[in-house]
Write a protein that holds these residues in place. Sequence first.
Motif, mmCIF file in Angstrom:
data_model
loop_
_atom_site.group_PDB
_atom_site.id
_atom_site.type_symbol
_atom_site.label_atom_id
_atom_site.label_comp_id
_atom_site.label_asym_id
_atom_site.label_seq_id
_atom_site.Cartn_x
_atom_site.Cartn_y
_atom_site.Cartn_z
ATOM 1 N N UNK A 10 17.763 -26.371 35.955
ATOM 2 C CA UNK A 10 18.213 -27.669 35.469
ATOM 3 C C UNK A 10 19.179 -28.281 36.479
ATOM 4 N N UNK A 11 19.073 -29.581 36.706
ATOM 5 C CA UNK A 11 19.985 -30.268 37.616
ATOM 6 C C UNK A 11 21.347 -30.390 36.965
ATOM 7 N N UNK A 53 27.393 -25.659 30.672
ATOM 8 C CA UNK A 53 26.828 -24.368 31.005
ATOM 9 C C UNK A 53 27.922 -23.353 31.321
ATOM 10 N N UNK A 54 27.606 -22.084 31.059
ATOM 11 C CA UNK A 54 28.499 -21.009 31.432
ATOM 12 C C UNK A 54 28.289 -20.685 32.909
ATOM 13 N N UNK A 55 29.309 -20.156 33.555
ATOM 14 C CA UNK A 55 29.180 -19.718 34.937
ATOM 15 C C UNK A 55 28.738 -18.255 34.952
ATOM 16 N N UNK A 96 23.001 -20.712 31.450
ATOM 17 C CA UNK A 96 23.544 -20.836 32.806
ATOM 18 C C UNK A 96 22.879 -21.956 33.595
ATOM 19 N N UNK A 97 22.078 -22.794 32.896
ATOM 20 C CA UNK A 97 21.460 -23.938 33.554
ATOM 21 C C UNK A 97 20.090 -23.680 34.129
ATOM 22 N N UNK A 99 16.951 -17.753 37.501
ATOM 23 C CA UNK A 99 18.296 -17.194 37.341
ATOM 24 C C UNK A 99 18.456 -15.982 38.238
ATOM 25 N N UNK A 100 17.460 -15.101 38.230
ATOM 26 C CA UNK A 100 17.500 -13.909 39.076
ATOM 27 C C UNK A 100 17.535 -14.307 40.555
#
Length: 253
Positions: A153-154, A163-165, A209-210, A217-218
Amino acid sequence: MDIKLAVLIDGDNIPSANVKEMMEEIAKYGNPTIKRIYGDWTKPNLNKWKSLLLENAITPIQQYGYTTGKNATDSAMIIDAMDILYSEKVDGFCLVSSDSDFTRLATRLREAGMKVYGIGEKKTPNPFIVACDKFIYIEILKHQTSENELEPVDKTTASKNDYDKITLKEVRFIESTIDDVADDDGWAFLGDVGSLLQKKQPNFDSRNYGFKKLTPLIKSITTLELERREDSRGHKKLIYVKIKEVKNKGKKK
């Protein structure tokens, strides 16, 4: 074949915004054959829900508040859930609430062999979250789109708090899960990793996390590497993940 789900919504505890996205999310996990929302429909705070019920085929259940300070809606939902359980008409439940009062209900339904999905706001107490097989935050649903599922996601179009970091804690959690299912060479099938992450932490979701999927994500974690492999028929691409060898430098064998 889709499992049959009973969707029970705490109207007093859940905002009406993004109900469409919420129902689309639920459809990913099964067929919502029962859809009910509970609340005191004589109160103005539930007016926003009324126009959405017909659009989404959700049945409103009237529950008056018998006394101040007591939530009669919770009791009505719990009683209905047990009635539905014993009717044996569904295979699982989706409990939509941010209230920890449903923790014991979720636990009891799982003890009976039901699949339990939870949906609520990020303020939801952890006991209710971990009592579910999977827990989805409402806040991430508003960012869902149907475009390019493998792209992150932008984040420039979202607020900083949306979002969480990904902290070192989350990275270590993912790495330890990879270790749990990895073969002798350190490679783990990403599907197995995702399933175990969910079992360990029901509210783990790449969208927090977006990222729309686990794969991007990985990819964003520099200590991990991905490898795509063909299946036995040479068609489907299977994704495997491994902790980079640099992580093991300096360690005794």
